[in-house]
Design an enzyme around this catalytic site. Structure first.
Site, PDB file in Angstrom:
ATOM      1  N   ASP A 195       0.842  -1.194   0.000  1.00 22.14           N
ATOM      2  CA  ASP A 195       0.000   0.000   0.000  1.00 22.14           C
ATOM      3  C   ASP A 195       0.880   1.247   0.000  1.00 22.14           C
ATOM      4  O   ASP A 195       2.078   1.190   0.275  1.00 22.14           O
ATOM      5  CB  ASP A 195      -0.909  -0.020   1.231  1.00 22.14           C
ATOM      6  CG  ASP A 195      -2.091   0.944   1.108  1.00 22.14           C
ATOM      7  OD1 ASP A 195      -2.289   1.509   0.010  1.00 22.14           O
ATOM      8  OD2 ASP A 195      -2.795   1.125   2.109  1.00 22.14           O
TER       9      ASP A 195
ATOM     10  N   GLU B  19       2.571   4.998  -4.292  1.00 24.82           N
ATOM     11  CA  GLU B  19       2.578   5.883  -5.467  1.00 24.82           C
ATOM     12  C   GLU B  19       3.891   6.661  -5.634  1.00 24.82           C
ATOM     13  O   GLU B  19       4.173   7.033  -6.783  1.00 24.82           O
ATOM     14  CB  GLU B  19       1.409   6.876  -5.384  1.00 24.82           C
ATOM     15  CG  GLU B  19       0.052   6.257  -5.543  1.00 24.82           C
ATOM     16  CD  GLU B  19      -0.390   5.422  -4.347  1.00 24.82           C
ATOM     17  OE1 GLU B  19      -1.128   4.445  -4.550  1.00 24.82           O
ATOM     18  OE2 GLU B  19       0.033   5.730  -3.221  1.00 24.82           O
TER      19      GLU B  19
ATOM     20  N   ASP C 167      -9.176   2.857  -2.398  1.00 29.32           N
ATOM     21  CA  ASP C 167     -10.030   3.246  -1.275  1.00 29.32           C
ATOM     22  C   ASP C 167     -11.377   3.756  -1.774  1.00 29.32           C
ATOM     23  O   ASP C 167     -11.634   4.960  -1.830  1.00 29.32           O
ATOM     24  CB  ASP C 167      -9.322   4.315  -0.437  1.00 29.32           C
ATOM     25  CG  ASP C 167      -8.053   3.788   0.201  1.00 29.32           C
ATOM     26  OD1 ASP C 167      -7.893   2.560   0.257  1.00 29.32           O
ATOM     27  OD2 ASP C 167      -7.215   4.597   0.630  1.00 29.32           O
TER      28      ASP C 167
END
Length: 968
Positions: free
Chosen positions: A487, A490, A650
């Protein structure tokens, strides 16, 4: 992760480690510029850019190479024009042409082959027989790609200015001047590259994500009332925004062309293999008879691959041959996964597993979110809530029951706050020199959940050994994982720039979500009237606050106005791509963050998540020796599918977002990341009983199946409501029955790149009414899924492809559907029922007795379901192996062929299948008078006239050999 929760939780005054644009212009690229100077002035307009002239052409048996020289005075629109370029054209296969345009001095960033391996150079010449032909004009240089079979048809890609609409074209968003088209020359500057191609008016474009598009799976190209598309590729952490850049970047599109005159179609694909921040425009100017695609990149080179198709699955497979086919999935990965951010201690985990068992809802894998950690620090467990010894015992108990465990890994690693702070993952990284740096060589320090953090430099020489060691140490502490969840990659930062440089580390405590109150609910649930339970009824009264069928599924459009959003910085770099956060360094690593080898974040940003996935996959493969890694990750890029699966981020507990799942799953089939799914029942906000009921059914028919929600939200485990528990049991039973089919589809993906999940038109390419359908999907070619997507519904409308030429049969009853030809058919859809239909001409190997786990299911017998066409034919295949070995070991391929009253089973391979085929069902035959198996008359068969269904039970067919079933 979870950026919507951050609002109001903290305020930061950043210590800005700024990047001066002029310094970047001077420092990034020093060679090959048409003009130089320390204080460059840019025209911000490409109208006067001269383009290039092709010279010094050489041809070979695989293609051609030439020089491209600037054709006039430099325009320096958004950077410094590069005067001398090289173009290489290689016919790499029968179906693929590679066109690479780069600066002759090789100073522009190119994705290293150590990061994404490219196909080997061809050993066969395809220049005279390739499906595609590269054509060019020398002055001004332009090129176009045509099909060899249709030389006079509109090219698949055409950069000739004469083929494009006249310019200048005014801004199609009046508040954003960058949406104008001042001209269509080839522009190649150090910080700005532009190339444009004409497209057929209103053509069908798919891909160019990751995106949640308000237009749906089919991209808005500016016709039929659309406003066009600006697809920005700059990976960022934002909670599933609509019409904006988000977690991943995939600069590949599929075009599907339909000829109304001949009623035929063909598909092709275009990949720009670049990690540069990019805007990709799809637009149809007013009064134009053509549409267009335009690429505007802030660095890199133009590295194009063109794919001939001519079908969509073939385009997808051809793309996979370039960037790599998907990883082999372990069989258990297709089971049901469960996670909740907010299991406050290991007792909650254990109780949850027990509750699932008590409700008889199959649970394959238990996950933990960041509440597992001590102070939100990677590779730790909380010593009070999740002590290591208890974690080891719990995970070993799961394993003893053939279940699995997956923890989260957030990519930001906490720094030690003072001399007494002991945190080995950070100090070992310092010792091995694996952290991303500032330009001066100091550690780049941002902020995530644990406070100030550093980030791994995936280019570092020592990163693989460091990462493997950290994961192995974690297992030895008790976290004996079966797979890993990646997670925040990015990468996400809660501040901009190197905000921790020079800061007092101990002054910034880990973030806290304690006391978070989640107030949102699905559409049509009014908690003020009905209370917080989320139940469908309260005291016998319905909680549906909408009139049945009145909820709108229209999306909140951003349109094309990202450039008008507050905070957009048009100076850094000189061309400002439409990053929805504005400046490129906002909430991520600054563009001047420095990597091993001299790379800068501006060039490598979009690679970050994919490189973590590659490093983690290799580490897990080494730790779990001989077993297939299972990874799920958020940020992706071309070739991510070789290393990981993906969840859709999300999302929200809204009916709208359940619908949006479909385009996400379909997109990632194009991107060669087929193991994909959304957080079932929604992540952000509270779910309710009806939405969770429908969503649990829905997700049973997509590849990755996980229920997960946010901290402080209403618990949404499927046993919380009896109706949801019932729907889950039914849907999971169907999913586990279909496991051999899913497994075969994924084997095909891993060996040949074919997509396991398909839009309807992939299989029926000449039916234009299907080109925009994204409320249904096909699993493989044979299973049609039509979910309920609105609250309060007891029916659902769906189209049955084939225009009457295909027989569709109900999965549950085997009855033939009386479908409307070429239009929607209304189907009954009571609560806990999802419509699933079987295509004719199919033969599906199934598990006869779906059990609680994948292991137990695979230990049981098989069944075979054959759905005959009107002419009495059917065909199917199955791939079988042990489901876990890496690399894949012995396997067996089965073929099922039906016709003329005979079903033949053929078997090849070294893997020995222990389980027998015990039931054979054949749909679409007249009542037989005699049934034989291997020439022996069978007495124990049954027949249902209404379904034209023959069921042969209690047989013991050995699938390691051949067999023949006949009926008369």
């Amino acid at each position: 992760m979870l950026s919507v929760l951050l609002t109001g939780l903290f305020t930061l005054t950043s210590v800005v480690w700024g990047r001066s644009p002029s310094n970047l212009q001077r420092g990034l690229y020093k060679y090959g510029l048409a003009a130089t100077g320390t204080n460059a002035t840019y025209s911000m307009n490409v109208a006067d850019c001269p383009g290039y002239t092709l010279e010094a052409l050489t041809e070979s048996n695989t293609g051609l190479s030439a020089q491209l020289n600037l054709a006039g005075p430099a325009c320096n629109a958004f950077g410094m024009d590069i005067a001398n370029l090289t173009i290489d054209v290689v016919y790499e296969s029968q179906t693929r042409v590679h066109v690479k345009i780069y600066d002759t001095a090789n100073q522009q960033f190119t994705i290293p082959e150590t990061v994404i391996a490219r196909p080997a150079a061809p050993t066969t010449s395809y220049t005279s027989n390739s499906d595609l032909v590269f054509n060019y004009d020398a002055s001004p240089f332009a090129f176009w790609i045509t099909r060899r079979s249709e030389p006079d048809a509109m090219p698949l890609f055409d950069t000739r200015i004469s083929s494009l609409p006249p310019t200048p074209i005014p801004a199609f968003n009046a508040s954003d001047n960058s949406t104008a088209f001042d001209g269509f020359p080839l522009v190649f500057e150090d910080q700005y590259l532009q190339v444009s191609s004409a497209l057929p008016y209103g053509t069908n474009i798919y891909g160019l994500g990751e995106v949640i598009a308000s237009s749906g799976f089919r991209r808005d190209i500016g016709t039929d009332g659309g406003v066009g598309t600006i697809q920005t590729h700059w990976n960022r952490d934002d909670a599933d925004p609509i019409d904006q850049n988000m977690y991943g970047s995939h600069p590949i599109y599929v075009e599907h062309r339909f000829n109304e005159t001949t009623n035929t179609s063909s598909s092709s694909g275009v990949l720009l293999l670049s990690s540069a921040g990019t805007d990709i425009f799809l637009q149809t100017p007013a009064n134009s008879n053509v549409s267009l695609v335009e690429y505007r990149a802030v660095g890199g080179i133009l590295d194009f691959y063109f794919f001939s198709g001519p079908t969509v699955p073939e385009v997808i497979a051809q793309y996979g041959a370039v960037i790599g086919y998907p990883m082999w999935q372990p069989a258990w990965g297709f089971g049901f996964h469960l996670c909740r951010w907010g299991y406050h201690n290991i007792s909650d985990d254990m109780q949850n597993v027990a509750n699932m068992r008590a409700a008889n809802i199959p649970l394959e894998t238990q996950w933990n979110d960041i509440d597992l950690y001590h102070a939100y620090r990677d590779f730790t467990t909380d010593p009070v809530s999740f002590p290591g010894d208890e974690m080891r015992t719990f995970i070993q108990q799961l394993a003893a029951n053939h279940q699995h465990y997956i923890p989260i890994v957030d990519v930001g690693v906490a720094v030690t706050v003072n001399s007494t702070d002991v945190y080995d993952p950070y100090t070992r990284g310092v010792e091995q020199d694996v952290w991303i740096k500032n330009p001066d060589g100091s550690e780049y320090i941002g902020q995530v959940w644990p406070g100030y953090t550093v980030w791994p430099d995936w280019f570092s020489e020592n990163i693989q050994s460091y990462w493997t060691e950290a994961l192995r140490n974690w297992t030895e502490m008790g976290v004996e994982f079966s797979g890993i969840w990646l997670d925040m990659n990015e990468a996400s930062s809660f501040c901009s720039d190197s905000c921790g440089t020079g800061a007092n580390y101990s002054a910034l405590a880990p973030l806290s979500v304690a006391g978070t109150v989640v107030t949102g609910y699905p559409e049509c649930y009014n908690e003020t009237l009905s209370g917080p339970s989320g139940n469908m009824t309260v005291n016998g009264t319905s909680t549906d606050s909408c009139t049945t069928g009145t909820m709108s599924m229209a999306l909140a459009k951003r349109g094309v106005g990202a450039g008008d959003e507050p905070g957009v910085n048009i100076n850094t770099p000189p061309y400002a791509i439409h990053n929805a956060f504005g400046p490129l360094s906002t909430n991520t690593l600054a563009t001047n963050a420095t990597h091993y080898g001299g790379y800068v974040e501006l060039d490598t940003h979009n690679l970050f998540g994919m490189m973590e996935e590659m490093t983690t996959h290799i580490a897990v493969q080494e730790i779990l020796t001989g077993k297939r890694p299972f990874l799920i990750s958020r940020s992706t890029f071309p070739s991510s599918g070789k290393w990981t699966g993906h969840w859709l981020g999300d999302n929200y507990s809204k009916w709208q977002y359940m619908y949006l799942n479909i385009q996400g799953v379909l997109q990632f089939q194009i991107y060669q990341i087929p193991m994909v799914g959304a957080d079932t029942c929604g992540f952000n906000d509270n779910t309710d009983e009806e939405l969770c009921n429908r969503w649990m059914q829905f997700s049973a028919f997509v590849p990755f199946y996980r229920n997960h929600n946010t901290y402080g939200a209403l618990p949404q485990e499927p046993y919380r409501w009896e109706s949801v528990a019932n729907a889950s049991r039914i849907a999971i039973a169907a999913r586990y029955s279909l496991l051999p089919y899913w497994y075969t589809l994924f084997a095909n993906a891993s060996t040949s790149g074919l997509p396991p999940v398909r839009a309807l038109f992939y299989e029926f390419p000449n039916e234009p009414e299907l080109f925009s359908v994204d409320t249904q999907w096909l699993v493989g070619s044979d299973i049609l899924v039509t979910p309920v997507l609105t609250p309060g519904a007891t029916t659902v409308d769906g189209i049955f492809p084939g225009r009457g030429s295909v027989i569709w049969r109900d999965w549950y009853t085997h009855s033939v559907v009386n479908a409307t030809i070429g239009a929607n058919t209304t189907l009954d859809a009571p609560l806990s029922h999802i419509n699933v239909h079987i295509r004719d001409s199919s033969a599906l190997l199934l598990h006869l007795e779906p059990a609680y786990t994948i292991y137990e299911t695979r230990q049981g017998p098989y069944s075979l379901l054959v759905s005959l066409s009107a002419s009495g034919d059917a065909f199917g295949t199955a791939y079988v192996d042990d489901g876990i070995s890496y690399p894949p070991g012995p396997s067996r391929s089965l073929t099922f062929q039906a016709g003329s009253g005979t079903l033949k089973i053929q078997s090849e391979g070294a893997y020995q299948i222990e389980q027998k085929l015990e039931t054979i069902t054949v749909l679409g035959i007249q009542r037989p008078t005699q049934v034989t198996l291997e020439g022996q008359v069978i007495q124990g068969w049954t027949y249902q006239d209404a379904q034209e269904e023959l069921v042969v039970s209690n047989v013991t067919v050995d699938l390691n050999g051949g067999a023949t079933l006949e009926w008369q």
